[in-house]
Motif scaffolding. Sequence first.
Motif, PDB file in Angstrom:
ATOM      1  N   VAL B  11     -30.793 -14.939  58.970  1.00 53.60           N
ATOM      2  CA  VAL B  11     -30.549 -15.664  60.209  1.00 53.60           C
ATOM      3  C   VAL B  11     -29.994 -17.045  59.901  1.00 53.60           C
ATOM      4  O   VAL B  11     -30.470 -17.719  58.974  1.00 53.60           O
ATOM      5  N   ILE B  12     -29.009 -17.409  60.683  1.00 57.68           N
ATOM      6  CA  ILE B  12     -28.429 -18.751  60.599  1.00 57.68           C
ATOM      7  C   ILE B  12     -28.632 -19.405  61.955  1.00 57.68           C
ATOM      8  O   ILE B  12     -28.316 -18.803  62.982  1.00 57.68           O
ATOM      9  N   CYS B  13     -29.161 -20.602  61.957  1.00 54.99           N
ATOM     10  CA  CYS B  13     -29.409 -21.259  63.233  1.00 54.99           C
ATOM     11  C   CYS B  13     -29.049 -22.734  63.138  1.00 54.99           C
ATOM     12  O   CYS B  13     -28.889 -23.287  62.047  1.00 54.99           O
ATOM     13  N   LYS B  14     -28.946 -23.344  64.298  1.00 55.90           N
ATOM     14  CA  LYS B  14     -28.657 -24.774  64.351  1.00 55.90           C
ATOM     15  C   LYS B  14     -29.951 -25.559  64.239  1.00 55.90           C
ATOM     16  O   LYS B  14     -31.025 -25.087  64.659  1.00 55.90           O
ATOM     17  N   SER B  15     -29.852 -26.742  63.718  1.00 47.36           N
ATOM     18  CA  SER B  15     -31.005 -27.618  63.592  1.00 47.36           C
ATOM     19  C   SER B  15     -31.615 -27.883  64.967  1.00 47.36           C
ATOM     20  O   SER B  15     -30.903 -28.128  65.940  1.00 47.36           O
ATOM     21  N   GLY B  16     -32.918 -27.800  65.048  1.00 51.34           N
ATOM     22  CA  GLY B  16     -33.613 -28.049  66.311  1.00 51.34           C
ATOM     23  C   GLY B  16     -33.994 -26.803  67.073  1.00 51.34           C
ATOM     24  O   GLY B  16     -34.809 -26.855  67.998  1.00 51.34           O
ATOM     25  N   THR B  17     -33.443 -25.679  66.704  1.00 52.03           N
ATOM     26  CA  THR B  17     -33.783 -24.432  67.378  1.00 52.03           C
ATOM     27  C   THR B  17     -34.983 -23.779  66.693  1.00 52.03           C
ATOM     28  O   THR B  17     -35.374 -24.154  65.592  1.00 52.03           O
ATOM     29  N   SER B  18     -35.552 -22.781  67.382  1.00 50.74           N
ATOM     30  CA  SER B  18     -36.686 -22.052  66.828  1.00 50.74           C
ATOM     31  C   SER B  18     -36.248 -20.652  66.421  1.00 50.74           C
ATOM     32  O   SER B  18     -35.392 -20.050  67.061  1.00 50.74           O
ATOM     33  N   VAL B  19     -36.863 -20.154  65.398  1.00 50.77           N
ATOM     34  CA  VAL B  19     -36.517 -18.842  64.862  1.00 50.77           C
ATOM     35  C   VAL B  19     -37.784 -18.015  64.700  1.00 50.77           C
ATOM     36  O   VAL B  19     -38.775 -18.496  64.142  1.00 50.77           O
ATOM     37  N   VAL B  81     -40.584 -20.342  63.226  1.00 48.06           N
ATOM     38  CA  VAL B  81     -40.276 -21.653  62.683  1.00 48.06           C
ATOM     39  C   VAL B  81     -39.768 -22.491  63.853  1.00 48.06           C
ATOM     40  O   VAL B  81     -38.684 -22.227  64.390  1.00 48.06           O
ATOM     41  N   THR B  82     -40.556 -23.466  64.275  1.00 44.60           N
ATOM     42  CA  THR B  82     -40.193 -24.252  65.442  1.00 44.60           C
ATOM     43  C   THR B  82     -39.373 -25.474  65.046  1.00 44.60           C
ATOM     44  O   THR B  82     -39.605 -26.076  63.995  1.00 44.60           O
ATOM     45  N   SER B  83     -38.427 -25.806  65.892  1.00 41.49           N
ATOM     46  CA  SER B  83     -37.564 -26.965  65.664  1.00 41.49           C
ATOM     47  C   SER B  83     -37.115 -27.015  64.205  1.00 41.49           C
ATOM     48  O   SER B  83     -37.426 -27.962  63.468  1.00 41.49           O
ATOM     49  N   ALA B  84     -36.421 -25.967  63.832  1.00 42.08           N
ATOM     50  CA  ALA B  84     -36.030 -25.826  62.422  1.00 42.08           C
ATOM     51  C   ALA B  84     -35.071 -26.927  61.981  1.00 42.08           C
ATOM     52  O   ALA B  84     -34.220 -27.379  62.747  1.00 42.08           O
ATOM     53  N   HIS B  85     -35.229 -27.336  60.747  1.00 41.30           N
ATOM     54  CA  HIS B  85     -34.350 -28.329  60.134  1.00 41.30           C
ATOM     55  C   HIS B  85     -33.818 -27.782  58.820  1.00 41.30           C
ATOM     56  O   HIS B  85     -34.383 -26.817  58.271  1.00 41.30           O
ATOM     57  N   PRO B  86     -32.764 -28.372  58.293  1.00 37.55           N
ATOM     58  CA  PRO B  86     -32.171 -27.839  57.053  1.00 37.55           C
ATOM     59  C   PRO B  86     -33.162 -27.644  55.919  1.00 37.55           C
ATOM     60  O   PRO B  86     -33.025 -26.692  55.138  1.00 37.55           O
ATOM     61  N   GLU B  87     -34.173 -28.502  55.833  1.00 39.45           N
ATOM     62  CA  GLU B  87     -35.152 -28.355  54.755  1.00 39.45           C
ATOM     63  C   GLU B  87     -36.043 -27.131  54.924  1.00 39.45           C
ATOM     64  O   GLU B  87     -36.784 -26.762  53.999  1.00 39.45           O
ATOM     65  N   ASP B  88     -35.983 -26.500  56.099  1.00 40.39           N
ATOM     66  CA  ASP B  88     -36.728 -25.263  56.325  1.00 40.39           C
ATOM     67  C   ASP B  88     -35.969 -24.046  55.813  1.00 40.39           C
ATOM     68  O   ASP B  88     -36.511 -22.924  55.799  1.00 40.39           O
ATOM     69  N   SER B  89     -34.737 -24.248  55.416  1.00 37.99           N
ATOM     70  CA  SER B  89     -33.946 -23.143  54.868  1.00 37.99           C
ATOM     71  C   SER B  89     -34.639 -22.600  53.631  1.00 37.99           C
ATOM     72  O   SER B  89     -34.964 -23.344  52.702  1.00 37.99           O
TER      73      SER B  89
END
Lengths: 112, 117
Positions: B11-19, B81-89
């Motif tokens: 999954v690829i998502c934008k920063s701030g979204t939840s996955v 993963v709530t409000s995902a950020h690049p470091e959550d990759s």
Amino acid sequence: GESVGLHLPTLSVQEGDNSIINCAYSNSASDYFIWYKQESGKGPQFIIDIRSNMDKRQGQRVTVLLNKTVKHLSLQIAATQPGDSAVYFCAEKVGQGGKLIFGQGTELSVKP
Amino acid sequence: GAVVSQHPSRVICKSGTSVKIECRSLDFQATTMFWYRQFPKQSLMLMATSNEGSKATYEQGVEKDKFLINHASLTLSTLTVTSAHPEDSSFYICSAMGGGENQETQYFGPGTRLLVL
């Protein structure tokens, strides 16, 4: 703190040779150990396990040895094949809830 | 037997979204499920232990409000993963316990690769 570690981060063997991957653990109360194989981009795959009341357990082409005196665990792979190339992790069960502590992993590379 | 699946695999998502990531035990009822994350060339790091019908137990340093775990049934656990950020990759892997010959053995899913842009 308590941990499970490995002696060798990488291991390169010739196809057909036997491979030995080592692991040291520090929790003397651990009673269950597992070896996993992880191929690139995939989840760990169960290989073999052993309980602390055993010294040796054999599977298909694999043998796990447990030396409780020196807190050492090893995985032996007989007649190593290219398909055995992967990262191998030992894991130690901690406590009653089934939680595992993983070692750092050894990357096994099999040369044809 | 003892097959565990995960969805999505990538999954690829934008920063701030939840996955949301799903973990399912396909042919057995899992008494306990575990969530791990793994960075490249590193070992698996346990994030939390999940038991059906009860709150997850998080490892030290893992934010429970950041990584929401729901274990709705004996065959399904989800990690959000709530409000995902690049470091959550990272590579997120679940495991389930309760299948196979040994009820203590953890069987792992294929993992979910998360990339946060």
